[in-house]
Design a protein around this motif. Structure first.
Motif, PDB file in Angstrom:
ATOM      1  N   GLU A   7       0.851  -1.120  -0.003  1.00 49.42           N
ATOM      2  CA  GLU A   7       0.113  -0.018  -0.139  1.00 49.42           C
ATOM      3  C   GLU A   7       0.892   1.017   0.000  1.00 49.42           C
ATOM      4  O   GLU A   7       1.876   1.309   0.741  1.00 49.42           O
ATOM      5  N   ASP A   8       0.514   2.210  -0.679  1.00 56.51           N
ATOM      6  CA  ASP A   8       1.417   3.362  -0.966  1.00 56.51           C
ATOM      7  C   ASP A   8       1.088   4.549  -0.042  1.00 56.51           C
ATOM      8  O   ASP A   8       1.609   5.649   0.288  1.00 56.51           O
ATOM      9  N   ASP A   9      -0.056   4.494   0.841  1.00 53.40           N
ATOM     10  CA  ASP A   9      -0.443   5.307   1.815  1.00 53.40           C
ATOM     11  C   ASP A   9       0.590   4.942   2.949  1.00 53.40           C
ATOM     12  O   ASP A   9      -0.118   4.232   3.709  1.00 53.40           O
ATOM     13  N   LYS A  10       1.511   5.622   3.483  1.00 49.11           N
ATOM     14  CA  LYS A  10       2.429   5.616   4.410  1.00 49.11           C
ATOM     15  C   LYS A  10       1.481   5.674   5.797  1.00 49.11           C
ATOM     16  O   LYS A  10       1.588   4.879   6.621  1.00 49.11           O
ATOM     17  N   ASP A  32       8.341   1.356  -0.922  1.00 46.27           N
ATOM     18  CA  ASP A  32       8.059   1.248  -2.385  1.00 46.27           C
ATOM     19  C   ASP A  32       7.642   0.135  -2.738  1.00 46.27           C
ATOM     20  O   ASP A  32       8.059  -0.920  -2.422  1.00 46.27           O
ATOM     21  N   GLU A  33       6.339   0.145  -3.308  1.00 45.69           N
ATOM     22  CA  GLU A  33       5.747  -1.045  -3.591  1.00 45.69           C
ATOM     23  C   GLU A  33       6.689  -2.086  -4.677  1.00 45.69           C
ATOM     24  O   GLU A  33       6.482  -3.093  -4.689  1.00 45.69           O
ATOM     25  N   LEU A  54      -1.608   2.161  -6.434  1.00 45.84           N
ATOM     26  CA  LEU A  54      -0.203   2.314  -6.219  1.00 45.84           C
ATOM     27  C   LEU A  54       0.530   3.298  -6.965  1.00 45.84           C
ATOM     28  O   LEU A  54      -0.179   3.946  -7.840  1.00 45.84           O
ATOM     29  N   ARG A  55       1.484   3.838  -6.320  1.00 45.80           N
ATOM     30  CA  ARG A  55       2.384   4.881  -6.864  1.00 45.80           C
ATOM     31  C   ARG A  55       3.023   4.368  -8.339  1.00 45.80           C
ATOM     32  O   ARG A  55       3.059   5.415  -9.405  1.00 45.80           O
ATOM     33  N   TYR A  56       3.614   3.262  -8.249  1.00 46.56           N
ATOM     34  CA  TYR A  56       4.469   2.931  -9.422  1.00 46.56           C
ATOM     35  C   TYR A  56       3.914   1.762 -10.105  1.00 46.56           C
ATOM     36  O   TYR A  56       4.084   1.585 -11.256  1.00 46.56           O
TER      37      TYR A  56
END
Length: 215
Positions: A7-10, A32-33, A54-56
């Motif tokens: 999950e990209d939400d820290k 970082d996923e 996700l971010r990437y």
């Protein structure tokens, strides 16, 4: 129990880690996923929690890659995507459960435990003169309880879950010792303890690699 959160939400990840800890569930999350597979190589998880947005990377691609590598760990999709087509895609790629955001924390824990139980071994196992009570975390030999440490039990349980397979040293270190210092020599010491309890040739050694439970 140990889970991996992709999950990209820290902030959400940190909140989940703290909450799950109160339920005796350890949780890791890669910052970082794209690093998710390093975690799967180094630790054994009971459940994977995976976001799709996700971010990437796309969560669907991660899901497909995990299954393509033969990893059968139960996967819970936790996402804001509500369309039935998204659910169909994930289940087709090998997801085991699907929960949409916003979600109830208690429900999340119930789903995690349910998924984990699906992959768990039977609660009572008999091997020659050995009886293993999984729920009580106790081993009996010739009817008498064997006295051994929590670390020894965790090692035995890991080997038991993967019996017939080589469990690599890095995986053992991550599951049994976590972030605490460990080494191949320490693993050998605990394997020696288990060999005194188990039938002859119950554990095979793969020098420099790991161990396999043959029961």
């Amino acid at each position: 129990m140990r889970v991996l959160i992709i999950e990209d939400d820290k902030i959400l990840c940190e909140s989940l880690v703290e909450y799950l800890k109160t339920k005796d569930i350890m949780a890791d999350y890669p910052p970082d996923e794209r690093e998710y597979f390093n975690y799967l190589n180094n630790y054994t998880y009971d459940v994977i929690i995976l976001d799709l947005v996700l971010r990437y990377l796309k969560g669907e691609d991660i899901l497909r890659q995990i299954r393509a590598k033969g990893i059968s760990t139960p996967i819970l999709i936790l996402t804001s995507k509500e369309n039935i087509s998204d659910k169909e895609t994930c289940f087709r790629y090998g997801a085991d459960d699907y929960l949409t955001k916003p979600f109830n924390l208690r429900e999340l824990v119930l789903r995690i435990k349910s998924l984990s139980n699906r992959s768990h071994i039977h609660s009572l196992i008999k091997i020659d003169n050995i009886t293993v009570d999984i729920d009580a975390q106790v081993i009996y030999k010739d009817g008498a309880e064997v006295n051994f440490s929590k670390i020894a039990w965790n090692l035995f349980y890991l080997l038991l879950k993967h019996r017939g397979e080589i469990v690599y040293n890095d995986t053992i270190m991550g599951y049994v010792w976590g972030d605490k210092p460990s080494s191949d020599e320490i693993i050998r010491t605990y394997v020696k303890m288990l060999r005194k309890i188990l039938p002859p040739n119950a554990i095979s050694t793969y020098k420099g690699r790991g161990y396999k439970l043959n029961l």
